[in-house]
Design a protein around this motif. Structure first.
Motif, mmCIF file in Angstrom:
data_model
loop_
_atom_site.group_PDB
_atom_site.id
_atom_site.type_symbol
_atom_site.label_atom_id
_atom_site.label_comp_id
_atom_site.label_asym_id
_atom_site.label_seq_id
_atom_site.Cartn_x
_atom_site.Cartn_y
_atom_site.Cartn_z
ATOM 1 N N GLN A 122 0.838 -1.190 0.000
ATOM 2 C CA GLN A 122 0.000 0.000 0.000
ATOM 3 C C GLN A 122 0.877 1.245 0.000
ATOM 4 O OE1 GLN A 122 -2.466 0.030 3.532
ATOM 5 N NE2 GLN A 122 -0.748 -0.423 4.884
ATOM 6 N N THR B 45 -2.110 8.757 6.088
ATOM 7 C CA THR B 45 -3.163 7.883 5.608
ATOM 8 C C THR B 45 -2.531 6.863 4.683
ATOM 9 O OG1 THR B 45 -5.347 7.768 4.545
ATOM 10 C CG2 THR B 45 -3.760 9.289 3.591
ATOM 11 N N THR B 46 -3.282 5.813 4.361
ATOM 12 C CA THR B 46 -2.808 4.792 3.428
ATOM 13 C C THR B 46 -3.880 4.540 2.372
ATOM 14 O OG1 THR B 46 -3.704 2.962 4.737
ATOM 15 C CG2 THR B 46 -1.437 3.649 5.204
ATOM 16 N N THR B 47 -3.451 4.022 1.242
ATOM 17 C CA THR B 47 -4.383 3.667 0.171
ATOM 18 C C THR B 47 -3.754 2.611 -0.721
ATOM 19 O OG1 THR B 47 -5.775 4.536 -1.622
ATOM 20 C CG2 THR B 47 -3.574 5.479 -1.402
ATOM 21 N N THR B 48 -4.596 1.850 -1.392
ATOM 22 C CA THR B 48 -4.120 0.898 -2.398
ATOM 23 C C THR B 48 -4.566 1.295 -3.800
ATOM 24 O OG1 THR B 48 -6.070 -0.506 -2.071
ATOM 25 C CG2 THR B 48 -4.089 -1.024 -0.775
ATOM 26 N N THR C 70 -10.090 5.164 -2.281
ATOM 27 C CA THR C 70 -10.454 5.092 -0.871
ATOM 28 C C THR C 70 -9.179 5.221 -0.042
ATOM 29 O OG1 THR C 70 -10.304 2.676 -0.893
ATOM 30 C CG2 THR C 70 -12.465 3.657 -1.318
ATOM 31 N N PHE C 71 -9.291 5.972 1.053
ATOM 32 C CA PHE C 71 -8.152 6.232 1.916
ATOM 33 C C PHE C 71 -8.513 5.847 3.348
ATOM 34 C CE2 PHE C 71 -7.628 8.901 -1.741
ATOM 35 C CZ PHE C 71 -6.253 8.965 -1.957
#
Length: 320
Positions: A135, A164-167, A171-172
């Motif tokens: 991610q 924050t993280t996201t793939t 969407t976060f």
């Protein structure tokens, strides 16, 4: 054991690619930050040339600015760009993606701090891809007046780091506190070195310090205890970390009071050698991120850009 071997092999491959096929690209902007994304390039990480044009004009955020552009290249080859939209009044950052650094997706404003209605700013989002968790991590600095202990700085300049993280960049994950070292912190860079081995390079923004420090942690989210003493002088900011093929690292930073770019070389992020006199940075360059790109990407960039001016060292102030 397998995980350790995979990290080792990945490091060998990256070093090999950097030596044979890759170049270094340095994201940049020029004051007053309303023109957009600029790019520098280097074959060795020391001598930089300016592509001498903008590649993406900012269109999101109340101020329509682009400061502190940061790019990470994903496993599929896509380049993901995030940037600061304005000085104050923003609750998020800008985002766009590209396959070639020339043609870009539609820009989007990523709101990450509206859950804190008194948030003053969102500064210097830094993006990197974390291979173990598959991610993207984005870390930035924000001020929430009255939330934390402060030094001599005003309440609207008392920053802490969030992430924050996201793939998928649609969407976060909910915003979380990334670092509260007990003082105002901005300009954070997370450097993955191996399994359970991460380095945080960060600016201590308190008065009278305003210098750059490091800490070590077991994962991308830390914890990062025991932040070091500074390895730069005061009035420095905007660190950018570059991995050399020989397990050495260069840390570029803006020595803004001296109006120059400084560069430290290190093998362990504990001892540092000043190699500023071995490097050259084009005039006007401001706070960005270094990443690797294939030479064919640079060839395409060069075909779309005018001939760059000779590189000389210059800088001006970003944050205070």
């Amino acid at each position: 054991m397998i995980k350790h071997l995979s990290w080792l092999l990945a490091g060998v491959l990256l070093s090999s690619c950097a030596a044979s096929k890759d170049v270094y690209i340095f994201t940049s902007f020029h004051e007053p930050a309303n023109e957009g994304l600029r790019l520098l390039y280097s074959y060795d990480g020391y001598q930089w040339q300016d592509l001498n044009r903008t590649f993406l004009a900012p269109q999101v955020g109340p101020s329509k600015l682009m400061r502190d552009p940061s790019i990470a290249r994903g496993p599929d080859g896509t380049y993901h760009l995030v940037w600061t939209c304005g000085w104050k009044g923003d609750t998020g950052f800008g985002y766009a993606s590209s396959k070639d650094l020339v043609h870009w997706s539609a820009q989007r404003f990523v709101d990450v701090m509206s859950q804190e209605p008194t948030t003053v700013n969102v500064w210097a989002p830094e993006i990197f891809y974390d291979a173990p968790t598959k991610q993207y991590f984005i870390v930035w600095a924000s001020t929430i007046p009255g939330r934390f202990a402060k030094g001599q700085e005003a309440e609207d300049n008392n920053h802490r780091l969030y992430y924050t993280t996201t793939t998928d960049f649609r969407t976060f994950a909910p915003t979380q506190l990334f670092l509260d070292p007990g003082w105002s912190a901005i300009d954070a860079v997370v450097v993955p070195r191996g399994p359970q081995d991460y380095v945080l390079v960060v600016k201590d923004n308190t008065r009278p310090n305003r210098n750059i420090k490091v800490a070590f942690g077991p994962s991308a989210t830390g914890p990062f205890p025991s932040v070091s003493a500074p390895f730069t002088g005061n009035f420095t900011e905007g660190p950018s970390v570059l991995a050399l093929p020989n397990k050495q690292w260069l840390i570029y930073y803006d020595a803004y009071q001296e109006k120059r770019y400084g560069v430290m070389k290190t093998a362990d992020f504990k001892t540092f050698t000043d190699v500023s006199d071995q490097t050259s940075v084009p005039p006007g360059h401001k706070h960005g991120t270094v990443f690797r790109a294939p030479r064919k990407t640079l060839k395409n960039l060069l075909q779309t850009a005018p001939t760059g001016a000779p590189a000389t060292t210059s800088t001006s102030r970003t944050h205070d």
